[in-house]
Write a protein that holds these residues in place. Sequence first.
Motif, PDB file in Angstrom:
ATOM      1  N   TYR A 403       0.835  -1.193   0.000  1.00 12.28           N
ATOM      2  CA  TYR A 403       0.000   0.000   0.000  1.00 12.28           C
ATOM      3  C   TYR A 403       0.877   1.254   0.000  1.00 12.28           C
ATOM      4  CZ  TYR A 403      -3.937  -2.984   1.146  1.00 12.28           C
ATOM      5  OH  TYR A 403      -4.905  -3.952   1.120  1.00 12.28           O
ATOM      6  N   SER A 404       0.361   2.325  -0.643  1.00 15.43           N
ATOM      7  CA  SER A 404       1.009   3.630  -0.592  1.00 15.43           C
ATOM      8  C   SER A 404       0.191   4.543   0.313  1.00 15.43           C
ATOM      9  CB  SER A 404       1.110   4.234  -1.994  1.00 15.43           C
ATOM     10  OG  SER A 404      -0.189   4.453  -2.533  1.00 15.43           O
ATOM     11  N   PHE A 405       0.886   5.573   0.919  1.00 13.54           N
ATOM     12  CA  PHE A 405       0.236   6.560   1.787  1.00 13.54           C
ATOM     13  C   PHE A 405       0.482   7.947   1.191  1.00 13.54           C
ATOM     14  CE2 PHE A 405       0.200   2.955   4.443  1.00 13.54           C
ATOM     15  CZ  PHE A 405      -0.656   3.170   5.516  1.00 13.54           C
ATOM     16  N   LEU A 414       4.449   8.997   1.713  1.00 15.74           N
ATOM     17  CA  LEU A 414       5.374   8.548   2.751  1.00 15.74           C
ATOM     18  C   LEU A 414       6.362   7.566   2.133  1.00 15.74           C
ATOM     19  CD1 LEU A 414       3.169   7.876   5.917  1.00 15.74           C
ATOM     20  CD2 LEU A 414       4.597   9.864   5.414  1.00 15.74           C
ATOM     21  N   ALA A 415       7.637   7.748   2.437  1.00 15.02           N
ATOM     22  CA  ALA A 415       8.671   6.894   1.853  1.00 15.02           C
ATOM     23  C   ALA A 415       9.754   6.619   2.888  1.00 15.02           C
ATOM     24  CB  ALA A 415       9.278   7.564   0.621  1.00 15.02           C
ATOM     25  N   SER A 416      10.458   5.526   2.709  1.00 14.31           N
ATOM     26  CA  SER A 416      11.655   5.231   3.511  1.00 14.31           C
ATOM     27  C   SER A 416      12.833   5.117   2.551  1.00 14.31           C
ATOM     28  CB  SER A 416      11.481   3.926   4.299  1.00 14.31           C
ATOM     29  OG  SER A 416      12.672   3.619   4.993  1.00 14.31           O
ATOM     30  N   ARG A 417      13.805   6.036   2.743  1.00 12.24           N
ATOM     31  CA  ARG A 417      14.982   6.025   1.866  1.00 12.24           C
ATOM     32  C   ARG A 417      16.236   6.136   2.729  1.00 12.24           C
ATOM     33  NH1 ARG A 417      16.375  10.093  -3.222  1.00 12.24           N
ATOM     34  NH2 ARG A 417      18.353   9.086  -3.765  1.00 12.24           N
ATOM     35  N   SER A 418      17.173   5.238   2.448  1.00 16.28           N
ATOM     36  CA  SER A 418      18.429   5.198   3.222  1.00 16.28           C
ATOM     37  C   SER A 418      18.144   5.129   4.720  1.00 16.28           C
ATOM     38  CB  SER A 418      19.294   6.428   2.897  1.00 16.28           C
ATOM     39  OG  SER A 418      19.591   6.477   1.517  1.00 16.28           O
ATOM     40  N   ASN A 419      17.102   4.385   5.075  1.00 14.70           N
ATOM     41  CA  ASN A 419      16.714   4.149   6.467  1.00 14.70           C
ATOM     42  C   ASN A 419      16.106   5.375   7.154  1.00 14.70           C
ATOM     43  OD1 ASN A 419      17.567   1.456   6.359  1.00 14.70           O
ATOM     44  ND2 ASN A 419      19.687   2.092   6.781  1.00 14.70           N
ATOM     45  N   TYR A 420      15.725   6.404   6.380  1.00 17.20           N
ATOM     46  CA  TYR A 420      15.084   7.593   6.940  1.00 17.20           C
ATOM     47  C   TYR A 420      13.663   7.716   6.405  1.00 17.20           C
ATOM     48  CZ  TYR A 420      19.714   9.146   8.470  1.00 17.20           C
ATOM     49  OH  TYR A 420      20.932   9.237   9.078  1.00 17.20           O
ATOM     50  N   THR A 429       7.917   2.818  -6.480  1.00 19.59           N
ATOM     51  CA  THR A 429       7.673   1.428  -6.071  1.00 19.59           C
ATOM     52  C   THR A 429       8.841   0.861  -5.285  1.00 19.59           C
ATOM     53  OG1 THR A 429       8.514   0.685  -8.215  1.00 19.59           O
ATOM     54  CG2 THR A 429       6.134   0.981  -7.999  1.00 19.59           C
ATOM     55  N   SER A 430       9.949   1.605  -5.234  1.00 13.12           N
ATOM     56  CA  SER A 430      11.093   1.153  -4.428  1.00 13.12           C
ATOM     57  C   SER A 430      10.991   1.634  -2.988  1.00 13.12           C
ATOM     58  CB  SER A 430      12.406   1.672  -5.032  1.00 13.12           C
ATOM     59  OG  SER A 430      12.603   1.174  -6.322  1.00 13.12           O
ATOM     60  N   TYR A 431      10.498   2.881  -2.766  1.00  7.66           N
ATOM     61  CA  TYR A 431      10.563   3.479  -1.442  1.00  7.66           C
ATOM     62  C   TYR A 431       9.202   3.728  -0.782  1.00  7.66           C
ATOM     63  CZ  TYR A 431      15.223   4.498  -3.244  1.00  7.66           C
ATOM     64  OH  TYR A 431      16.462   4.395  -3.796  1.00  7.66           O
ATOM     65  N   VAL A 443      -0.942  -0.471  15.143  1.00  4.33           N
ATOM     66  CA  VAL A 443      -0.627  -0.861  13.769  1.00  4.33           C
ATOM     67  C   VAL A 443       0.868  -0.686  13.544  1.00  4.33           C
ATOM     68  CG1 VAL A 443      -1.009  -0.371  11.328  1.00  4.33           C
ATOM     69  CG2 VAL A 443      -2.911  -0.175  12.960  1.00  4.33           C
ATOM     70  N   THR A 444       1.487  -1.733  12.986  1.00  3.58           N
ATOM     71  CA  THR A 444       2.871  -1.584  12.544  1.00  3.58           C
ATOM     72  C   THR A 444       2.855  -1.271  11.060  1.00  3.58           C
ATOM     73  OG1 THR A 444       3.072  -3.955  12.099  1.00  3.58           O
ATOM     74  CG2 THR A 444       3.775  -3.195  14.267  1.00  3.58           C
ATOM     75  N   LEU A 445       3.665  -0.266  10.663  1.00  2.00           N
ATOM     76  CA  LEU A 445       3.795   0.115   9.265  1.00  2.00           C
ATOM     77  C   LEU A 445       5.207  -0.247   8.818  1.00  2.00           C
ATOM     78  CD1 LEU A 445       1.901   3.518   9.045  1.00  2.00           C
ATOM     79  CD2 LEU A 445       1.278   1.344   8.017  1.00  2.00           C
ATOM     80  N   LYS A 446       5.300  -1.304   8.019  1.00  2.00           N
ATOM     81  CA  LYS A 446       6.591  -1.808   7.578  1.00  2.00           C
ATOM     82  C   LYS A 446       6.836  -1.415   6.128  1.00  2.00           C
ATOM     83  CE  LYS A 446       9.368  -6.057   7.342  1.00  2.00           C
ATOM     84  NZ  LYS A 446       9.374  -7.524   7.564  1.00  2.00           N
ATOM     85  N   ASN A 447       8.028  -0.841   5.872  1.00  2.00           N
ATOM     86  CA  ASN A 447       8.391  -0.413   4.525  1.00  2.00           C
ATOM     87  C   ASN A 447       9.283  -1.464   3.868  1.00  2.00           C
ATOM     88  OD1 ASN A 447      10.210   1.163   2.479  1.00  2.00           O
ATOM     89  ND2 ASN A 447       8.411   2.461   2.838  1.00  2.00           N
ATOM     90  N   THR A 448       9.126  -1.621   2.526  1.00  2.00           N
ATOM     91  CA  THR A 448       9.876  -2.664   1.805  1.00  2.00           C
ATOM     92  C   THR A 448      11.274  -2.203   1.376  1.00  2.00           C
ATOM     93  OG1 THR A 448       8.975  -1.950  -0.316  1.00  2.00           O
ATOM     94  CG2 THR A 448       7.734  -3.620   0.904  1.00  2.00           C
ATOM     95  N   ALA A 449      11.593  -0.886   1.567  1.00  2.00           N
ATOM     96  CA  ALA A 449      12.839  -0.370   0.994  1.00  2.00           C
ATOM     97  C   ALA A 449      14.070  -0.756   1.805  1.00  2.00           C
ATOM     98  CB  ALA A 449      12.763   1.145   0.874  1.00  2.00           C
ATOM     99  N   SER A 450      13.904  -1.016   3.108  1.00  2.00           N
ATOM    100  CA  SER A 450      15.070  -1.261   3.953  1.00  2.00           C
ATOM    101  C   SER A 450      14.863  -2.476   4.822  1.00  2.00           C
ATOM    102  CB  SER A 450      15.338  -0.039   4.845  1.00  2.00           C
ATOM    103  OG  SER A 450      16.325  -0.333   5.804  1.00  2.00           O
ATOM    104  N   ASN A 451      15.906  -3.267   4.976  1.00  2.00           N
ATOM    105  CA  ASN A 451      15.821  -4.400   5.893  1.00  2.00           C
ATOM    106  C   ASN A 451      16.557  -4.119   7.204  1.00  2.00           C
ATOM    107  OD1 ASN A 451      18.433  -4.475   5.027  1.00  2.00           O
ATOM    108  ND2 ASN A 451      18.263  -6.435   3.944  1.00  2.00           N
ATOM    109  N   LYS A 452      17.049  -2.865   7.373  1.00  2.00           N
ATOM    110  CA  LYS A 452      17.710  -2.480   8.621  1.00  2.00           C
ATOM    111  C   LYS A 452      16.781  -1.649   9.505  1.00  2.00           C
ATOM    112  CE  LYS A 452      22.548  -2.543   7.101  1.00  2.00           C
ATOM    113  NZ  LYS A 452      23.786  -1.725   6.970  1.00  2.00           N
ATOM    114  N   TYR A 453      16.135  -0.660   8.896  1.00  2.00           N
ATOM    115  CA  TYR A 453      15.235   0.224   9.637  1.00  2.00           C
ATOM    116  C   TYR A 453      13.879   0.240   8.913  1.00  2.00           C
ATOM    117  CZ  TYR A 453      19.375   1.863  12.114  1.00  2.00           C
ATOM    118  OH  TYR A 453      20.497   1.931  12.872  1.00  2.00           O
ATOM    119  N   PRO A 454      13.122  -0.828   9.020  1.00  2.00           N
ATOM    120  CA  PRO A 454      11.907  -0.927   8.187  1.00  2.00           C
ATOM    121  C   PRO A 454      10.627  -0.387   8.818  1.00  2.00           C
ATOM    122  CG  PRO A 454      12.347  -3.049   9.216  1.00  2.00           C
ATOM    123  CD  PRO A 454      13.461  -2.124   9.649  1.00  2.00           C
TER     124      PRO A 454
END
Length: 493
Positions: A403-405, A414-420, A429-431, A443-454
Amino acid sequence: AATAVEGWTFVGWAASKVAETTNKPTYYSPGQTLTVNSNTTVYAVYKATQGGSGSTETVYERVTSTPSSWAGDYVITSDASASYVLKGLSGNRVSYETASNGGAAAFSSTGMTLEGTTLKNVSSQYVFTAAASGSYFSFKNKSTGTYLANYRNVLYTYSSLSTSYCRWTPTVSGGAVTMKNTASSSYPYMAYSNSVFQMVKSSSTVCLWKAATAAAGTTVYATSPSAGSTQPTEPDPEPTVTYTVSFSVPSGVSAVASQTVTAGQSVTLPAAGAPSGYTLLGWVTGTYNNASSRPSSVFTGSYTPTANVTFNALYSCTAASGSTVYELVTSAPSNWAGNYVVTYGNSSSLYALKGLSGNTKYESTSAGGAATLSASGMTLSGTTLSNVSDAYVFTVAASGSYYSFKNKSTGTYLASRSNYLYSYTSLSTSYCRWTPSMSGGTVTLKNTASNKYPYLAFSSRGYFMINSSASGVYLWKETAGGSSTTVYTTVIN
């Protein structure tokens, strides 16, 4: 073929002479093959109609081969002699398998007459209208308006059309018909025994007789009719009368083709497209513009026209009245799509996530991506937020299996890039892909862009990404407050 005698029509060849009779004799039609082993004389068979004065009547012909369409009016009997006739019963879930309910009438009590393979003088209580129901057919009694149904392995009436219990598959078998119901794999077949119509386990047959138009009067057969006898000559056939049923739909909806049928035949009323926010209810002959009351006559299923007619598609639309509010999500919905407010905390000390303009990093307090309840202007009452401005509303939409927000005010995602945690001006579709999940009321909101700070989280410095799901957030879903109003219309601007 043989030469016709005045007033009579040649129909075939019989192996023996036939004195004038109303019982249809056994004969071979032109084109059929007769195998003989010795010298054989065959006799030309003729038919004529007595009485009727050239008028027509509705008769019911026994079905012995698969028709081009099963739609139409039928009589259902136990056998080819019509020993017992299925009768319409009133009410809902009235059992045919109870003899005292009267669902099986002896032929002698029906008032019908049987001439060969033709039933005449049939009243509506013995007539069932077959209409397409998906890839199956429903059977509705013309007198009681009830449907034939198989409920819990028992043959019943149903007062309304149930797609679970009222769907039948008729199949011609050995000159008779099997009536198979889709509701049960244990007792799927209609049968007759012990003075009642019932459901049985193995394939069983009944006889169907389909409505047709014929010259009124009594049909007689003979092999030696005399020219100029008292039998009337067959009148010239009446011209075929047809009716056209047309369908009108609102602008923007795909056109629906008209249907033309012979008088006495029925049409299956089609489906039509529905504009966004509207539900198709059926077809009406009048026009309605956001009427508050549902029209009394809404046609669905089959319809037998008596003149050319134009139907208008009738839609309903339910609109909410009152302000928009946001209800706290306490269980995972089947579909996360919708408008939401995202907060840390669910009390008066909550912080609301706010949309940022441009490609902006949330993890700087000066960015202003987190606002207190009082600063946001929202009102909290129990589990409801009201007076919410678009700056705090995020539209959740499917993006593949995620899902996108998207913020309603800034149009950023809303995006997660370089763990931020970032705002993004376009959907990446990457971030920008998130997976919401319920966990312990949050609710947990998990992003697919990072496996360190998701995971999305909150601390005194604002919203940011963390490496574990320990910090949940709250989602509040948009809903319409107040009451709702339903209107009925054929006009959609």
